[in-house]
Design a protein around this motif. Structure first.
Motif, PDB file in Angstrom:
ATOM      1  N   LEU A 130       0.849  -1.260   0.007  1.00 28.47           N
ATOM      2  CA  LEU A 130       0.000   0.110  -0.099  1.00 28.47           C
ATOM      3  C   LEU A 130       1.011   1.358  -0.022  1.00 28.47           C
ATOM      4  O   LEU A 130       1.700   1.335   1.003  1.00 28.47           O
ATOM      5  CB  LEU A 130      -0.974   0.183   1.195  1.00 28.47           C
ATOM      6  N   ILE A 134      -3.201   3.963   5.390  1.00 29.39           N
ATOM      7  CA  ILE A 134      -4.470   3.698   5.612  1.00 29.39           C
ATOM      8  C   ILE A 134      -5.355   4.443   6.602  1.00 29.39           C
ATOM      9  O   ILE A 134      -6.348   4.889   6.255  1.00 29.39           O
ATOM     10  CB  ILE A 134      -4.521   2.039   5.868  1.00 29.39           C
ATOM     11  N   ARG A 196      -7.357   3.239  -6.417  1.00 27.64           N
ATOM     12  CA  ARG A 196      -6.232   2.572  -5.727  1.00 27.64           C
ATOM     13  C   ARG A 196      -6.698   2.868  -4.202  1.00 27.64           C
ATOM     14  O   ARG A 196      -6.473   1.780  -3.550  1.00 27.64           O
ATOM     15  CB  ARG A 196      -4.791   3.278  -5.892  1.00 27.64           C
ATOM     16  N   SER A 200      -7.478  -0.009  -1.546  1.00 29.69           N
ATOM     17  CA  SER A 200      -6.911  -0.123  -0.060  1.00 29.69           C
ATOM     18  C   SER A 200      -7.820  -0.242   0.823  1.00 29.69           C
ATOM     19  O   SER A 200      -7.493  -0.808   1.973  1.00 29.69           O
ATOM     20  CB  SER A 200      -5.855   1.232  -0.113  1.00 29.69           C
TER      21      SER A 200
END
Length: 205
Positions: A130, A134, A196, A200
């Motif tokens: 990633l 996050i 993306r 994620s």
């Protein structure tokens, strides 16, 4: 990851496109191999060392999504960038869920592809899968209104503004305004980057 420590494989059924991409990437300093079809690439896939893959999404014998699925079946994970035309967003999202690390919409600037390859190559060095933090992305997502979340769901499903507006009972222009707000709140510089982010976060609406 040093640019000369891996090979960039280009898969495209159009000769002119293969030559153009090979020329661009070679002049940039990459080591490049070209393949005229997904099937040809798969034949060599098991014997490929450190590599990145750039593949067109729409090809006659096997499309880019199917190529990724075949690589997964073979247990061969190769950082992949999918090149897509307008109207292919749904397939491109599916390709990313199948393991692609990026997708680029046509037409694109040379530097966009080069930067995407460098990002993909970072996976070869054991980097996190990633690119984004996050927790930070979740905070940004929480700032979206309910209407913006509904529109985001439509966007990542590949729906055009007109269809999203029809489904929600609002005008395409209103969808455009909300879409701009979503990009700003999520700090996404492009549609692929926004997709993306949602992948994620396992965003489902």
């Amino acid at each position: 990851m040093q640019i000369d420590s891996y090979v960039v494989h280009v898969v495209d059924d159009e000769v002119a496109v293969r030559k153009s991409l090979a020329s661009l990437l070679t002049m940039t300093g990459f080591t490049v191999r070209v393949h005229e079809s997904a099937s040809n690439f798969l034949t060599d896939a098991q014997n490929i060392g450190k590599a990145c893959l750039v593949t067109d999404l729409r090809m006659p014998d096997m499309n880019g999504l199917e190529l990724l699925e075949q690589l997964n079946k073979k247990g061969r994970s190769i950082p992949t960038i999918v090149i897509t035309g307008h109207g292919d967003i749904t397939m491109a999202v599916a390709a990313m869920k199948a393991g692609a690390v990026d997708f680029i919409e046509k037409p694109f600037e040379d530097k966009v592809l080069v930067e995407a390859i460098r990002r993909a190559a970072s996976r070869l060095g054991g980097a996190s899968l990633l690119d984004d933090n996050i927790a930070l992305l979740r905070t940004r997502l929480s700032q979206l209104s309910e209407r913006e979340r509904q529109i985001l769901t439509g966007i990542v499903s590949g729906l055009p503004n007109k269809t999203i507006g029809y489904n929600l009972g609002i005008s395409p222009r209103t969808v455009e305004v909300h879409r701009a707000n979503i990009m700003w709140k999520m700090q996404a510089r492009s549609l692929p980057e926004l997709v993306r982010m949602t992948i994620s976060l396992d965003f489902t609406g």
